[in-house]
Write a protein that holds these residues in place. Structure first.
Motif, PDB file in Angstrom:
ATOM      1  N   ALA A 388       0.827  -1.211  -0.099  1.00  0.00           N
ATOM      2  CA  ALA A 388       0.059  -0.077   0.079  1.00  0.00           C
ATOM      3  C   ALA A 388       0.855   1.331  -0.131  1.00  0.00           C
ATOM      4  CB  ALA A 388      -0.959  -0.071   1.354  1.00  0.00           C
ATOM      5  N   LEU A 389       2.115   1.287   0.709  1.00  0.00           N
ATOM      6  CA  LEU A 389       2.844   2.312   0.753  1.00  0.00           C
ATOM      7  C   LEU A 389       3.579   2.360  -0.665  1.00  0.00           C
ATOM      8  CD1 LEU A 389       4.328   2.027   4.328  1.00  0.00           C
ATOM      9  CD2 LEU A 389       3.055   3.829   3.436  1.00  0.00           C
ATOM     10  N   GLY A 390       3.731   1.383  -1.517  1.00  0.00           N
ATOM     11  CA  GLY A 390       4.503   1.422  -2.671  1.00  0.00           C
ATOM     12  C   GLY A 390       5.876   1.078  -2.861  1.00  0.00           C
ATOM     13  N   ILE A 391       6.213   0.410  -1.701  1.00  0.00           N
ATOM     14  CA  ILE A 391       7.749   0.203  -1.430  1.00  0.00           C
ATOM     15  C   ILE A 391       8.141  -1.220  -1.648  1.00  0.00           C
ATOM     16  CG2 ILE A 391       8.252   1.952   0.035  1.00  0.00           C
ATOM     17  CD1 ILE A 391       7.882   0.183   2.469  1.00  0.00           C
ATOM     18  N   GLY A 392       6.893  -2.085  -1.958  1.00  0.00           N
ATOM     19  CA  GLY A 392       7.196  -3.516  -2.411  1.00  0.00           C
ATOM     20  C   GLY A 392       8.023  -4.279  -1.116  1.00  0.00           C
ATOM     21  N   VAL A 393       8.962  -5.203  -1.607  1.00  0.00           N
ATOM     22  CA  VAL A 393       9.683  -5.712  -0.629  1.00  0.00           C
ATOM     23  C   VAL A 393      10.954  -5.200  -0.217  1.00  0.00           C
ATOM     24  CG1 VAL A 393      10.582  -8.034  -0.078  1.00  0.00           C
ATOM     25  CG2 VAL A 393       8.558  -8.070  -1.474  1.00  0.00           C
ATOM     26  N   PRO A 394      11.005  -4.338   0.697  1.00  0.00           N
ATOM     27  CA  PRO A 394      12.006  -3.513   0.783  1.00  0.00           C
ATOM     28  C   PRO A 394      13.223  -3.936   1.466  1.00  0.00           C
ATOM     29  CG  PRO A 394      10.236  -3.033   2.584  1.00  0.00           C
ATOM     30  CD  PRO A 394       9.907  -4.050   1.732  1.00  0.00           C
ATOM     31  N   HIS A 395      14.384  -3.066   1.405  1.00  0.00           N
ATOM     32  CA  HIS A 395      15.709  -3.340   2.153  1.00  0.00           C
ATOM     33  C   HIS A 395      15.333  -3.899   3.473  1.00  0.00           C
ATOM     34  CE1 HIS A 395      19.836  -2.519   2.585  1.00  0.00           C
ATOM     35  NE2 HIS A 395      19.693  -1.656   3.565  1.00  0.00           N
ATOM     36  N   LEU A 396      16.105  -5.071   3.698  1.00  0.00           N
ATOM     37  CA  LEU A 396      16.059  -5.559   5.014  1.00  0.00           C
ATOM     38  C   LEU A 396      14.853  -6.138   5.620  1.00  0.00           C
ATOM     39  CD1 LEU A 396      19.120  -3.548   7.001  1.00  0.00           C
ATOM     40  CD2 LEU A 396      19.020  -5.676   5.610  1.00  0.00           C
ATOM     41  N   PHE A 397      14.018  -6.429   4.964  1.00  0.00           N
ATOM     42  CA  PHE A 397      12.670  -6.686   5.308  1.00  0.00           C
ATOM     43  C   PHE A 397      12.657  -8.255   5.833  1.00  0.00           C
ATOM     44  CE2 PHE A 397       7.903  -8.188   4.927  1.00  0.00           C
ATOM     45  CZ  PHE A 397       7.408  -7.252   5.889  1.00  0.00           C
ATOM     46  N   GLU A 398      13.681  -8.877   5.765  1.00  0.00           N
ATOM     47  CA  GLU A 398      13.624 -10.281   6.117  1.00  0.00           C
ATOM     48  C   GLU A 398      14.125 -10.227   7.671  1.00  0.00           C
ATOM     49  OE1 GLU A 398      17.605  -9.687   3.858  1.00  0.00           O
ATOM     50  OE2 GLU A 398      15.907  -8.744   4.096  1.00  0.00           O
ATOM     51  N   ALA A 399      14.904  -9.022   8.145  1.00  0.00           N
ATOM     52  CA  ALA A 399      15.427  -9.299   9.399  1.00  0.00           C
ATOM     53  C   ALA A 399      14.625  -9.743  10.377  1.00  0.00           C
ATOM     54  CB  ALA A 399      16.021  -7.822   9.668  1.00  0.00           C
ATOM     55  N   ALA A 400      13.389  -9.121  10.610  1.00  0.00           N
ATOM     56  CA  ALA A 400      12.145  -9.509  11.624  1.00  0.00           C
ATOM     57  C   ALA A 400      12.129 -10.919  11.521  1.00  0.00           C
ATOM     58  CB  ALA A 400      10.982  -8.634  11.256  1.00  0.00           C
ATOM     59  N   ALA A 401      12.264 -11.908  10.478  1.00  0.00           N
ATOM     60  CA  ALA A 401      11.973 -13.171  10.290  1.00  0.00           C
ATOM     61  C   ALA A 401      13.278 -13.777  10.891  1.00  0.00           C
ATOM     62  CB  ALA A 401      11.610 -13.693   8.941  1.00  0.00           C
ATOM     63  N   ILE A 402      14.312 -12.962  10.655  1.00  0.00           N
ATOM     64  CA  ILE A 402      15.475 -14.081  10.974  1.00  0.00           C
ATOM     65  C   ILE A 402      15.855 -14.078  12.484  1.00  0.00           C
ATOM     66  CG2 ILE A 402      18.068 -13.878  10.993  1.00  0.00           C
ATOM     67  CD1 ILE A 402      17.739 -12.462   8.078  1.00  0.00           C
ATOM     68  N   PHE A 403      15.563 -12.869  13.238  1.00  0.00           N
ATOM     69  CA  PHE A 403      15.834 -12.797  14.617  1.00  0.00           C
ATOM     70  C   PHE A 403      14.355 -12.862  15.527  1.00  0.00           C
ATOM     71  CE2 PHE A 403      19.208 -10.305  12.856  1.00  0.00           C
ATOM     72  CZ  PHE A 403      20.485 -11.005  13.569  1.00  0.00           C
ATOM     73  N   GLY A 404      13.378 -12.817  14.847  1.00  0.00           N
ATOM     74  CA  GLY A 404      12.076 -12.732  15.461  1.00  0.00           C
ATOM     75  C   GLY A 404      11.639 -11.432  15.364  1.00  0.00           C
ATOM     76  N   PRO A 405      10.220 -11.414  15.135  1.00  0.00           N
ATOM     77  CA  PRO A 405       9.672  -9.758  14.992  1.00  0.00           C
ATOM     78  C   PRO A 405       9.468  -8.933  16.388  1.00  0.00           C
ATOM     79  CG  PRO A 405       7.785 -11.540  14.654  1.00  0.00           C
ATOM     80  CD  PRO A 405       9.191 -12.414  14.832  1.00  0.00           C
ATOM     81  N   ASP A 406       9.785  -9.512  17.183  1.00  0.00           N
ATOM     82  CA  ASP A 406       9.815  -8.705  18.648  1.00  0.00           C
ATOM     83  C   ASP A 406      11.141  -8.471  18.983  1.00  0.00           C
ATOM     84  OD1 ASP A 406       6.986  -9.010  18.899  1.00  0.00           O
ATOM     85  OD2 ASP A 406       7.277 -10.990  19.787  1.00  0.00           O
ATOM     86  N   ASN A 407      12.147  -8.659  18.134  1.00  0.00           N
ATOM     87  CA  ASN A 407      13.452  -8.651  18.914  1.00  0.00           C
ATOM     88  C   ASN A 407      14.287  -7.568  18.063  1.00  0.00           C
ATOM     89  OD1 ASN A 407      13.048 -10.679  20.696  1.00  0.00           O
ATOM     90  ND2 ASN A 407      13.422 -12.210  18.886  1.00  0.00           N
ATOM     91  N   ILE A 408      13.646  -6.787  16.825  1.00  0.00           N
ATOM     92  CA  ILE A 408      14.620  -5.612  16.227  1.00  0.00           C
ATOM     93  C   ILE A 408      14.078  -4.349  16.253  1.00  0.00           C
ATOM     94  CG2 ILE A 408      15.117  -7.757  14.623  1.00  0.00           C
ATOM     95  CD1 ILE A 408      13.223  -6.362  12.523  1.00  0.00           C
ATOM     96  N   GLY A 409      13.194  -4.189  17.309  1.00  0.00           N
ATOM     97  CA  GLY A 409      12.832  -2.699  17.754  1.00  0.00           C
ATOM     98  C   GLY A 409      11.500  -2.539  17.346  1.00  0.00           C
ATOM     99  N   PRO A 410      10.758  -1.703  18.024  1.00  0.00           N
ATOM    100  CA  PRO A 410       9.302  -1.460  18.202  1.00  0.00           C
ATOM    101  C   PRO A 410       8.709  -1.265  16.657  1.00  0.00           C
ATOM    102  CG  PRO A 410      10.312   0.281  19.283  1.00  0.00           C
ATOM    103  CD  PRO A 410      11.336  -0.501  18.802  1.00  0.00           C
ATOM    104  N   THR A 411       9.426  -0.477  15.911  1.00  0.00           N
ATOM    105  CA  THR A 411       8.799  -0.001  14.515  1.00  0.00           C
ATOM    106  C   THR A 411       9.343  -0.899  13.463  1.00  0.00           C
ATOM    107  OG1 THR A 411      10.345   1.728  14.435  1.00  0.00           O
ATOM    108  CG2 THR A 411       8.538   2.319  15.428  1.00  0.00           C
ATOM    109  N   ALA A 412      10.439  -1.754  13.485  1.00  0.00           N
ATOM    110  CA  ALA A 412      11.098  -2.294  12.389  1.00  0.00           C
ATOM    111  C   ALA A 412      10.220  -3.424  11.717  1.00  0.00           C
ATOM    112  CB  ALA A 412      12.304  -3.111  12.824  1.00  0.00           C
ATOM    113  N   ALA A 413       9.252  -4.016  12.454  1.00  0.00           N
ATOM    114  CA  ALA A 413       8.607  -5.328  11.992  1.00  0.00           C
ATOM    115  C   ALA A 413       7.209  -4.968  11.504  1.00  0.00           C
ATOM    116  CB  ALA A 413       8.546  -6.415  12.750  1.00  0.00           C
ATOM    117  N   ARG A 414       6.576  -5.670  10.298  1.00  0.00           N
ATOM    118  CA  ARG A 414       5.205  -5.206  10.111  1.00  0.00           C
ATOM    119  C   ARG A 414       4.437  -6.350  10.943  1.00  0.00           C
ATOM    120  NH1 ARG A 414       4.433  -0.174   8.036  1.00  0.00           N
ATOM    121  NH2 ARG A 414       5.907   0.086   6.395  1.00  0.00           N
TER     122      ARG A 414
END
Length: 496
Positions: A388-414
């Motif tokens: 919806a934001l028009g950014i597709g699959v953006p830079h480092l979007f995988e990080a939340a899955a690698i470390f767990g979505p609760d572990n990389i900062g409050p705004t980093a994961a969707r």
């Protein structure tokens, strides 16, 4: 914990040194300040010049006899900030079956880590931020056994500038193997322009003018800078136009590593092309839309050309014309964006992240004796909010899955990682943990996850997509564009 002495006053712009032995037990129960980044106001309670700290997560029952593999994470932030500070490693340790030790740390960035000049070399050290990273690896070599880690089973992993740093440690000192790591993982290798020292004298001249040190005799200018307080120096730690460029917007990454003739003996691509690298198993990858978080909302072709030239200032009008021709006609419109944003996004993303990764991997494949240990991915997990934001699959979007979505900062994961994209979290986490433990992402992959094949002549890579993880060959059009960018290597100072 401190892994190096505070880099203050006379230790500014010098290689890090051992911290003083206090003879007391130091409490290590909370995160310490992060290194000062570009454009930050000082004082700032969460950032400081005294910032060379390391965090370690290990199983509670680990002992020096545990000999667990060690995962060192190097933050990104474009060498101008630290964007991934204090990510929580507890979940990956737990999900490994308590079979790894996780380490992350701070290193100097911006003016503090990458001020370059022959005047710095004469009374200091260039690329201090990279030397901090190297010091941390030596700290791990010496001390990680106390946390249950095996100093001979260390895998380095970086994101963005951290991934670029991983590549640079592979070619450091001409590819000299100091036995500091046995494997390398890189999310979105970042290669901005990486100038030679004489090309960066203008940056030093700007800083001494802005701090009142320009009237001091040349041999004493660096000493003058060391005499300044933190606030005065931080006031000069901001982006300015590259030579020959005067109009905004400013370059995205003003301070970057330089070719110093020692740690970096030539442009990184040149070293990879020569086979001058530490030959270890690698796990590299990029996201489908690497440039979408960086590109401006360009409405016209000239705006695209200006954006690229502002960030790679040696590009000529003929070069930018060739780039625009390569990326024409304009790509389909994206929500909330002007007509030429998709072109700027793809061109910058491929020039700075995707093609550096592809081209380094091809050089690795040409020289490595470990042809069965080149694991490559393209991350293509679709998120409704991102689309919806028009950014597709953006830079480092995988990080939340690698470390767990609760572990990389409050705004980093969707939020999608806790709903419809939740199945990707255990898949990625298991692949990465498996590589840390065995140098092969397949050994401990989740049940029913496909086997991750290796990069070869057809540039095969794993597509990570919810419900459709699969192998693919890199498309011919992407290969052609990466060959084009390789041809601009001298101009981009990414010589290949």
């Amino acid at each position: 914990m401190r892994y190096a002495a505070p880099p203050l006053e006379d230790l500014r712009w010098r290689a890090p040194v051992e911290p003083l032995h206090t003879g007391t037990v130091e409490k290590a129960t909370r995160f310490q300040p992060v290194c000062l980044g570009i454009g930050m106001h000082y004082p700032d309670y969460s950032h400081d010049e005294d910032c060379l700290f390391v965090n370690v997560w290990s199983p509670a029952n680990a002992t020096p006899r545990s000999k667990l593999p060690v995962w060192i994470f190097i933050q990104g932030g474009g060498y101008v900030s630290l964007s991934n500070a204090n990510w929580n490693g507890a979940e990956v340790v737990q999900k490994s079956g308590h079979n790894i030790v996780m380490v992350n740390f701070n290193y100097r960035v911006g003016l503090w880590g990458f001020l370059a000049s022959e005047r710095v070399r004469e009374d200091g050290d260039l690329n201090a931020g990279l030397l901090d990273q190297r010091m941390l690896m030596k700290w791990v070599k010496e001390h990680i056994a106390s946390f249950g880690g095996d100093p001979d089973k260390v895998v380095i992993h970086g994101a963005s500038a951290g991934a670029g740093s991983v590549a640079m440690h592979m070619v450091a000192y001409g590819g000299r193997n100091d036995n500091l790591f046995v494997g390398a993982m890189a999310e979105s290798v970042f290669f901005p322009a990486q100038p030679f020292v004489p090309e960066l004298e203008y940056q030093f001249d700007r800083v001494i003018r802005q701090t009142g040190c320009s009237k001091v005799a040349r041999p004493k200018q660096i000493a003058c800078l060391r005499s300044k307080d933190v606030a005065a120096l931080q006031a000069s730690n901001y982006a300015q136009p590259f030579p020959g460029r005067s109009q905004p917007p400013m370059p995205l990454f003003y301070w970057t590593p330089c070719i110093d003739g020692d740690f970096l003996r030539d442009l990184p691509y040149t070293l990879f092309r020569r086979g001058s690298f530490v030959d270890v198993p690698v796990l590299f990858g990029t996201d489908t839309d690497e440039g979408s978080l960086f590109a401006p909302n360009t409405a016209t072709q000239p705006e695209v050309a200006d954006f690229l030239a502002n960030n790679y200032p040696k590009l000529t009008p003929n070069d930018t014309a060739a780039i625009l021709a390569l990326y024409s006609p304009p790509l389909p419109l994206l929500p909330g964006h002007a007509p030429w944003f998709p072109t700027a996004s793809r061109a910058y993303g491929e020039a700075t992240f995707t093609c550096p990764s592809d081209n380094v991997l091809n050089h690795l494949h040409a020289f490595t004796e470990l042809t069965d240990s080149l694991f490559v991915y393209r991350y293509n997990v679709l998120d409704d909010d991102n689309l919806a934001l028009g950014i597709g699959v953006p830079h480092l979007f995988e990080a939340a899955a690698i470390f767990g979505p609760d572990n990389i900062g409050p705004t980093a994961a969707r939020p999608s990682y806790k709903t419809y994209n939740a199945p990707m979290v255990p898949v990625l986490m298991a692949y990465w943990i498996s590589f840390v433990r065995t140098l092969d992402p397949n050994i401990y992959r989740v049940k029913d996850a496909p086997k991750w094949g290796v990069w070869g002549e057809d540039m095969e890579r794993l597509v990570l997509e919810t419900g459709n993880v699969r192998m693919e060959s890199t498309p011919q059009d992407e290969r052609a564009r990466c060959q084009f960018w390789q041809g601009l290597g001298d101009v981009m100072e990414q010589k290949q």
